[in-house]
Design a protein around this motif. Structure first.
Motif: not given
Length: 740
Positions: A716-735
């Motif tokens: 039940g632990d959050a263990v791995v952050a996904l890289n789901l963003v298909e952009m060079s150099g971007v791993t996640e969206w910043t809101i």
């Protein structure tokens, strides 16, 4: 039990943690007097730091996590008993405070944060408070921090650039101050205000603004017509890359039979006999036996095609152009309206925004910053004599329709300032128009990408060996006198006839160790794959006319109404349009990277990368920043089967956003509180939707948070952050939510 004060440095976070029970009430005294109350202990990892948003020279400091570790940070902590700390208290009220940490240095060594003083402990009684402040880096600011019994402050005057020379810009230094996760000071806190208990997180933030200068034009440019080209000439051959292996193809040969190890005639003892009945008579038939070993072989061949490339094979040619039109070179840019002095108060009054006091502008009518050829003005923009342009025509491109950096990668650190209609930043640009006509001689070159291929192969064999025999008859002890070739058909050892070598034995498994060595074939001829465009070099005007319209050199001025907020980057764009100048300022985040992703693309199939619905978004940029303002943001993604069974979405950063449903209703926990994260099972048939909206739609400051997706393990632990963003150099969206 004593509960220690734990201090954790993160970038952009730095954190503390204080521990449980105190033995006595703090008394008036210098730092460390009540050391039985709070122990300071470092206990967390340091994530990745800021991503520099500029190509600034290396001697201009942009603090990142490595620098924070090597340079340390400073902490103040105040004990006020059951009273509340107030920065408005006059210095005589210092007697009411216990100074737990007085500009205490924290530094990083051997993967651990530690402080430079003795242990301190949390107050034990409920309702007894501590207030904590922090700044970084220690080695720059510790001698400039002032404390007069009210609140620690830092004077920034010594690091304001006085001009735009390399020497002055290199003296600039970044200044960071610490807040809690909501962008506010850690004021009047108890050990049980935090989870884990006693842990105080400091999020370090930039207190100054960063300013870039760019220029572009909407002016008529030069026209270049190609006249002729010389013959192409080969310059050099590049070093081939290591071979890339292609797909392997296998060929299995049909089985090949061999008969080997034939024995000689055996002595009579090497005979077999049988008794047959012919009516009333029994006859013994004797057979001579001859043995064979029958071998069945199979060969497998693997063929692989290898490819290798070379990329710096070049060709060159001469070219001649007829040139006419204009170029525009910058003589000088001046700026006015910046703060020269200011004091940062570590007790910020507005969430996320640094508090600056005693700010003052540069005085006098002269411009504060002058940008010209004697300092960092980009060379291609510089106003130079006509002869210089003629001899090095390709260097001085001047103002074009493409925005160009005016300061050669340098920038200004600016003390934040608020702007009103009568309080503006003034910009003046003086440029010169060159009328150019003549013939341009230029060498041109292009780079070729070439490839070479070859086939390589290797073989392996397997075999089955089986013993066979032939017989010939003799009557009793006398042979029948048949010739040596009068042998019968082949028999199996069990005596049954076998007319061929069809084996009932199964093939052994292939043994990969049986592969022979690769046999190389010769590389084929080099083949052209692609080439770059011809690019001119060493352009020289011949029979040229280059005229400066000095008497018509515009001296254009404009004003920008803009705030300069701490922690923001400002792209100040100068748009030259003939006899006028247009100015605009684009503020953007001074972005942060909080940790290195631990991501394996093979963990779960990504069917649909994380995507935003553009109808819910006001603006998005190539750096992964999504601006939703007062509206709801909509995101979606889809995961396939793999190692993990569930995912979690969290908002990391400013506590300015929350999760909601598609109708805009907050998602709440069983206690009626907004949830900090949402989870769902991974179902390859389901598209996952995430809805986010601002908590405060009337915020007076800009807020942001990262939308981070995790895998959930079996515990039940959050263990791995996904890289789901298909952009060079971007791993996640910043809101982002802009100030209203």
């Amino acid at each position: 039990m004593k509960t220690r004060l734990h201090i954790i440095a993160l970038l952009p976070l730095a954190a503390f943690s204080l521990s449980c029970e105190r033995e006595n009430v703090p008394h008036i005294g210098p730092e460390g007097y009540h050391s039985s109350n709070v122990e300071v202990k470092a206990m967390a990892e340091l994530p990745e730091g800021w991503i520099p948003m500029t190509k600034a020279a290396s001697d201009i400091t942009n603090i990142d996590d490595t620098e924070l570790q090597s340079r340390g940070f400073g902490v103040y902590a105040f004990y006020t008993g059951t009273e509340e700390y107030s920065s408005a208290t006059d210095s005589s009220a210092y007697r009411k405070f216990g100074l737990v940490l007085n500009n205490r240095k924290f530094e990083y060594a051997t993967s651990t944060w530690s402080n430079s003083g003795k242990a301190e402990f949390w107050p034990a009684s409920d309702g007894e408070n501590l207030t904590l402040f922090a700044y970084a880096p220690w080695d720059t600011w510790n001698g400039l921090v002032q404390y007069d019994g009210k609140v620690p402050t830092i004077q920034y005057d010594n690091f304001v650039a006085q001009d735009l020379s390399v020497a002055e810009l290199s003296k600039q230094r970044d200044l960071l101050w610490g807040t809690n996760t909501s962008g506010d000071p850690h004021k009047n806190v108890e050990k049980d205000d935090y989870d884990p208990e006693g842990t105080v997180d400091f999020h370090f933030r930039h207190a100054v603004a960063k300013v870039h200068l760019n220029v572009k034009g909407t002016l008529p440019g030069e026209v270049r017509n190609h006249i002729s080209s010389g013959g192409e000439s080969h310059i050099m051959e590049g070093t081939p890359t290591a071979p890339e292996n292609g797909n392997s193809s296998f060929t299995e040969n049909n089985p090949v039979f061999k008969v080997a190890n034939t024995s000689e005639y055996f002595e009579p003892g090497d005979q077999e006999s049988e008794r047959i009945s012919l009516g009333l008579i029994s006859v013994t038939i004797t057979y001579d036996v001859r043995y064979y070993h029958a071998i069945k072989e199979q060969t497998q061949t693997e063929t692989m095609v290898q490819t290798r490339y070379r990329t710096n094979t070049q060709e060159s040619t001469g070219a001649v152009y007829a040139v006419s039109g204009q170029r525009y070179l910058v003589e000088e840019v001046t700026l006015k309206g910046f703060n020269q002095t200011g004091t940062l108060v570590l007790d910020n009054a507005t969430s996320y925004a640094p508090t600056w006091i005693n700010t003052a502008r540069f005085s006098g009518p002269a411009p504060e910053y002058v940008l010209n050829g004697s300092n960092v003005l980009t060379q291609s923009m510089q106003y130079v004599p006509a002869a210089t342009v003629e001899s090095n025509f390709s260097t001085y491109t001047g103002i074009t329709e493409t925005a160009s950096d005016l300061m050669s990668g340098y920038f200004l650190y600016a003390i934040p300032r608020e702007s009103t209609s009568g309080d503006r930043i003034a910009v003046t640009i003086k440029y010169h128009k060159l009328n150019v006509s003549g013939t341009l001689a230029a060498s041109q070159s292009r780079e070729l990408l070439q490839k070479q291929t070859r086939s390589i192969s290797r073989t392996r064999k397997r075999s089955i060996t089986s013993e066979r025999k032939k017989l010939r008859k003799s009557n009793g002890s006398q042979r029948l006198g048949w010739g040596a070739e009068d042998w019968s058909t082949v028999y199996n050892n069990n005596g049954s006839k076998e007319s061929d070598y069809t084996f009932s034995d199964s093939w052994p498994d292939w043994d990969t160790a049986e592969w022979g060595p690769w046999s190389d074939s010769e590389w084929g001829e080099w083949q052209d794959v692609s080439s770059t465009d011809w690019s001119p070099a060493s352009e020289t005007l011949t029979s040229a006319v280059v005229n400066y319209n000095d008497d018509n050199a515009p001296n254009l001025s404009g004003e920008i109404i803009t705030n300069l907020e701490g922690g923001r980057v400002y792209d100040m764009n100068l748009i030259v349009a003939g006899d006028k100048i247009e100015l605009d300022v684009v503020p953007r985040p001074w972005d942060l990277k909080e940790f290195e992703f631990d991501y394996d693309a093979n963990e779960n199939i990504i069917i649909q990368p994380l995507t935003y619905d553009s109808s819910f978004i006001d603006y998005a940029d190539a750096s992964g920043n999504i601006y939703i303002n007062n509206r709801m943001g909509k995101f979606f993604f889809q995961l396939g089967a793999g190692k993990y069974a569930s995912w979690q979405a969290s908002l990391v950063g400013d506590a300015a956003f929350g999760f909601c449903d598609e109708d805009g209703n907050w998602i709440l926990d069983e206690h009626g509180n907004r949830v900090a994260s949402i989870r769902h099972a991974i179902d390859p048939e389901v598209m996952n939707y995430i809805y986010i909206k601002p908590i405060n739609t009337e915020a007076s400051v800009t807020s942001h948070a990262k939308l981070r997706i995790y895998y959930i393990d079996a515990t039940g632990d959050a263990v791995v952050a996904l890289n789901l963003v298909e952009m060079s150099g971007v791993t996640e969206w910043t809101i982002w939510q802009n100030a209203n």
